[in-house]
Write a protein that holds these residues in place. Structure first.
Motif, mmCIF file in Angstrom:
data_model
loop_
_atom_site.group_PDB
_atom_site.id
_atom_site.type_symbol
_atom_site.label_atom_id
_atom_site.label_comp_id
_atom_site.label_asym_id
_atom_site.label_seq_id
_atom_site.Cartn_x
_atom_site.Cartn_y
_atom_site.Cartn_z
ATOM 1 N N MET A 130 0.812 -1.210 0.000
ATOM 2 C CA MET A 130 0.000 0.000 0.000
ATOM 3 C C MET A 130 0.853 1.270 0.000
ATOM 4 N N LEU A 131 2.017 1.212 0.687
ATOM 5 C CA LEU A 131 2.926 2.349 0.603
ATOM 6 C C LEU A 131 3.726 2.249 -0.692
ATOM 7 N N SER A 132 3.939 3.374 -1.319
ATOM 8 C CA SER A 132 4.723 3.387 -2.554
ATOM 9 C C SER A 132 6.181 3.067 -2.228
ATOM 10 N N HIS A 133 6.948 2.796 -3.266
ATOM 11 C CA HIS A 133 8.358 2.486 -3.082
ATOM 12 C C HIS A 133 9.076 3.618 -2.358
ATOM 13 N N ASP A 134 8.802 4.849 -2.774
ATOM 14 C CA ASP A 134 9.435 6.018 -2.153
ATOM 15 C C ASP A 134 9.084 6.118 -0.676
ATOM 16 N N ASN A 135 7.793 5.896 -0.401
ATOM 17 C CA ASN A 135 7.360 6.002 0.987
ATOM 18 C C ASN A 135 7.913 4.884 1.853
ATOM 19 N N LEU A 136 8.096 3.702 1.245
ATOM 20 C CA LEU A 136 8.706 2.611 2.023
ATOM 21 C C LEU A 136 10.139 2.963 2.389
ATOM 22 N N LYS A 158 11.183 6.033 2.771
ATOM 23 C CA LYS A 158 11.028 7.066 3.800
ATOM 24 C C LYS A 158 10.738 6.410 5.162
ATOM 25 N N PHE A 159 9.936 5.359 5.104
ATOM 26 C CA PHE A 159 9.577 4.619 6.317
ATOM 27 C C PHE A 159 10.818 4.028 6.987
ATOM 28 N N GLU A 160 11.683 3.453 6.170
ATOM 29 C CA GLU A 160 12.929 2.881 6.718
ATOM 30 C C GLU A 160 13.768 3.959 7.393
ATOM 31 N N GLN A 161 13.779 5.128 6.776
ATOM 32 C CA GLN A 161 14.551 6.240 7.329
ATOM 33 C C GLN A 161 13.931 6.733 8.631
ATOM 34 N N LEU A 162 12.601 6.788 8.654
ATOM 35 C CA LEU A 162 11.897 7.245 9.864
ATOM 36 C C LEU A 162 12.151 6.337 11.056
ATOM 37 N N LYS A 163 12.319 5.034 10.756
ATOM 38 C CA LYS A 163 12.554 4.070 11.838
ATOM 39 C C LYS A 163 13.765 4.464 12.690
ATOM 40 N N THR A 164 14.735 5.114 12.049
ATOM 41 C CA THR A 164 15.956 5.463 12.783
ATOM 42 C C THR A 164 15.751 6.682 13.689
ATOM 43 N N GLN A 165 14.625 7.381 13.492
ATOM 44 C CA GLN A 165 14.421 8.627 14.242
ATOM 45 C C GLN A 165 13.705 8.440 15.571
ATOM 46 N N PRO A 170 12.691 5.678 18.940
ATOM 47 C CA PRO A 170 13.039 4.416 19.597
ATOM 48 C C PRO A 170 11.907 3.390 19.577
ATOM 49 N N SER A 171 10.712 3.799 19.131
ATOM 50 C CA SER A 171 9.604 2.839 19.155
ATOM 51 C C SER A 171 8.824 2.901 17.847
ATOM 52 N N MET A 172 8.419 1.720 17.372
ATOM 53 C CA MET A 172 7.667 1.641 16.111
ATOM 54 C C MET A 172 6.323 2.362 16.211
ATOM 55 N N LYS A 173 5.778 2.377 17.420
ATOM 56 C CA LYS A 173 4.449 2.974 17.588
ATOM 57 C C LYS A 173 4.432 4.446 17.167
ATOM 58 N N SER A 174 5.564 5.137 17.392
ATOM 59 C CA SER A 174 5.654 6.554 17.014
ATOM 60 C C SER A 174 5.423 6.766 15.529
ATOM 61 N N LEU A 175 5.633 5.713 14.745
ATOM 62 C CA LEU A 175 5.480 5.854 13.294
ATOM 63 C C LEU A 175 4.031 5.782 12.846
ATOM 64 N N THR A 176 3.116 5.583 13.808
ATOM 65 C CA THR A 176 1.705 5.470 13.443
ATOM 66 C C THR A 176 1.244 6.703 12.660
ATOM 67 N N LEU A 177 1.459 7.885 13.230
ATOM 68 C CA LEU A 177 0.985 9.091 12.543
ATOM 69 C C LEU A 177 1.725 9.332 11.218
ATOM 70 N N PRO A 178 3.063 9.264 11.219
ATOM 71 C CA PRO A 178 3.748 9.475 9.929
ATOM 72 C C PRO A 178 3.301 8.507 8.834
ATOM 73 N N VAL A 179 3.101 7.225 9.180
ATOM 74 C CA VAL A 179 2.685 6.251 8.152
ATOM 75 C C VAL A 179 1.254 6.548 7.690
ATOM 76 N N LEU A 180 0.387 6.901 8.641
ATOM 77 C CA LEU A 180 -0.978 7.247 8.237
ATOM 78 C C LEU A 180 -0.982 8.461 7.312
ATOM 79 N N TRP A 181 -0.109 9.406 7.584
ATOM 80 C CA TRP A 181 0.005 10.567 6.683
ATOM 81 C C TRP A 181 0.419 10.135 5.282
#
Lengths: 434, 154
Positions: free
Chosen positions: B1-7, B9-16, B18-29
């Motif tokens: 469902m996420l485009s290649h570019d966004n995936l 971006k997702f990998e990069q966000l993971k480094t920012q 300490p918890s995957m849960k924080s990525l809820t809002l960015p991924v929903l965006w």
């Protein structure tokens, strides 16, 4: 009060948002200076300057920083609060647009002072345009090593990341902001424990407003003594007054704290259209207590002066209403806002805000009853102080103050004939869907 | 469902964080930017991606007003009616938009071009009345400006 006309946060310099122009005007000099000092000395400088938070609570910033533990086995964090959602407030947006590097520089200095390795900037979701501007500024600052590993060749490193909100006023409340940043619903947390002990992911955290952090480089550059002499002694510095409503030139004006409210309205914002009289003024965003038009003469815009007249500086968002304004309609809109934005955790706020809205809408429709005035006040009084966070208080204060100051308006608008008796059937006779 | 570019971006966000849960809002965006709204299937996808229960994702989506739980028109008109805008005629603006498009607040035109909603203060009080269309702010609105705008977008 000393005459001070310099703009410290939003100076009139074209293209100041670009890193080159910012550097040409001495930008990142304060960071250089701070990195040559001991971290504690930086905090001390901010503490002595008497800088107070610009997000509404006016808490002394330096003192807040000292609450952070010096030794910690856990990582420490700063959250810069750019949720800016208080109706009547539009100042942080100007910083993002016109002087983002000042804010970034302030954040990095704060991170150095408190030994923080990660700064999160929480920006409200609607500010998509300003998030782009800020991200560009952050990227440029990384490229020039003002952020990142070994900043300016020192051993100090810190990262700055933006986190985009998604539409929730409550996330401007610091503990709700942390929950939102953790990826949850923005529910405020019970305090204590305070964020400096148990903040983001249970780690020591300091939350500061965007405007607050933007004042830090100014203090480091000029020294606490110089800064502490600007404006009102107990809340020194310049403030970004946002003025809106019935004025000829609405906008953000940077003036020393303690400016005369009448100066802000007449001298800077150009007075009221059609030279109408002022009926009411909200001095610091929708949650602050109202002033009647007759009361504004001589009132100064700083925390202590406004407290003395029964209200508060809040975010410095001044809303002016002329003599033709239907104050009940405005109050009903405010009540609708708080009802909509209540997170729903605490019963007094979740239910009470809805009741207040309902009663106020009744008045606007001419259906209010005389006894509704005290009922409304009773609901407000029972919300105030009985909730986890200050949203409940923020919803109650305008209602309390408008009843106090415009009671005659309610009485005049109350229906003259008593409401008809309504037959309420006993439960066993109530038929659903019919 | 996420485009290649966004995936990526997702990998990069993971480094920012300490918890995957924080990525809820960015991924929903990211989902909303790609698809315009967040369907239940999308919520399931996000829950799987982050290794979190669906109820968490659903809870977040329903809490924040900017996440659309149904498709919106090509132009999402978000009219501010809070006090600073109200004082300078926001009600007239929102009424006019609705009348012009022949829909009520919260509705989408049959051609799926426009959705109109009422929103809370957008921090544009000095340039009121205003509305946001998708990501852009349109300020100092007048009836004429609204008419011209709708004509242009139609």
């Amino acid at each position: 009060m000393t005459e001070f006309s310099e703009k410290l946060i939003l100076p009139d310099i074209p293209n100041l948002h670009t890193i080159d122009v910012y550097e040409q005007h001495g930008g990142y000099g304060a960071l250089r200076k701070a990195l040559a000092m001991q971290p504690d000395a930086v905090t001390d400088e901010v503490k002595k300057s008497n800088l107070r938070g610009r997000g509404g609570a006016c808490f002394p910033t330096g003192l807040k920083w000292t609450f952070m533990p010096k030794q910690s086995t856990k990582p420490k964090y700063i959250c810069a609060n750019g949720d800016e959602s208080e109706p009547g407030t539009f100042k942080d947006r100007q910083i993002f647009e016109f002087n983002p590097h000042l804010f970034i520089e302030g954040s990095v200095i704060a991170a150095y002072a408190m030994g923080v390795k990660t700064v999160y900037v929480y920006v409200r979701g609607e500010y998509a345009k300003w998030i782009k501007v800020l991200q560009k500024a952050i990227d440029d600052a990384y490229a020039k090593r003002y952020i990142g590993q070994n900043i300016l060749g020192t051993t100090f490193s810190t990262d700055v990341y933006i986190y985009r909100g998604a539409g929730a006023y409550i996330c401007g409340e610091e503990s709700a902001l942390m929950n939102s940043l953790e990826g949850d619903r923005g529910y405020p947390r019970v305090k204590p424990p305070f964020p400096a002990q148990y903040g983001l992911w249970g780690c020591p955290t300091t939350i500061n407003n965007i405007e607050t952090l933007s004042n830090v480089p100014v203090i480091i550059n000029h020294g606490w003594e110089w800064y502490s002499k600007i404006g009102a002694p107990k809340q020194p510095g310049t403030l970004l007054y946002g003025i809106s409503g019935h004025v000829n030139k609405p906008g953000v004006y940077e003036l020393p704290s303690g400016a005369l409210l009448t100066d802000v309205i007449y001298k800077y914002a150009g007075g009221v259209p059609g030279n109408k009289k002022i009926k009411a003024v909200i001095p610091g965003g929708s949650s602050t207590m109202w002033l009647r038009g007759e009361e504004i003469e001589g009132v100064r815009m700083d925390a202590d002066s406004l407290k003395a007249v029964g209200t508060s500086i809040g975010t410095g968002g001044v809303i002016v209403m002329d003599e033709d304004t239907d104050v009940l309609k405005v109050l009903a809109r405010i009540a609708h806002f708080y009802h909509h934005e209540s997170c729903g955790q605490c019963t007094p706020c979740r239910e009470g805000c809805g009741w207040m809205e309902k009663i106020l809408k009744r008045f606007v429709a001419g259906e209010g009853r005389i006894e509704d005035i005290d009922l409304l006040l009773d609901v407000a009084n029972n919300i105030e102080g009985n909730t986890i966070c200050a949203l409940g208080d923020a919803a109650a204060w305008p209602v309390q103050s408008v009843i106090k100051k415009f009671r005659e308006e309610f009485e005049r608008r109350a229906r003259k004939t008593p409401a008809p008796d309504v037959y309420v059937p006993p439960p066993h006779l109530v038929r659903l869907n019919g | 469902m996420l485009s290649h570019d966004n995936l990526e971006k997702f990998e990069q966000l993971k480094t920012q964080f300490p918890s995957m849960k924080s990525l809820t809002l960015p991924v929903l965006w990211m989902i909303q930017e790609q698809h315009g709204w967040i369907s239940e299937d999308a919520m399931k996808y996000v829950a799987d991606l982050l290794g979190l229960p669906l109820r968490h994702v659903y809870g977040v989506v329903t809490f924040y007003t900017m996440f659309n739980r149904k498709p919106v028109g090509k132009y999402h008109m978000q009219v501010c009616t809070n006090i600073s805008c109200q004082l300078v005629g926001a009600e007239k603006i929102s009424d006019h938009v609705c009348r012009r498009l022949n829909i009520k607040l919260g509705e989408t035109t049959p051609d799926k071009k426009f959705t109109v909603i009422e929103v809370e203060c957008l921090g544009s009080c000095g340039t009121a009345p205003m509305m946001q269309i998708n990501d852009d702010y349109l300020e100092h609105l007048t009836i004429q400006k609204v008419d011209a705008l709708i004509e242009e977008l139609k």
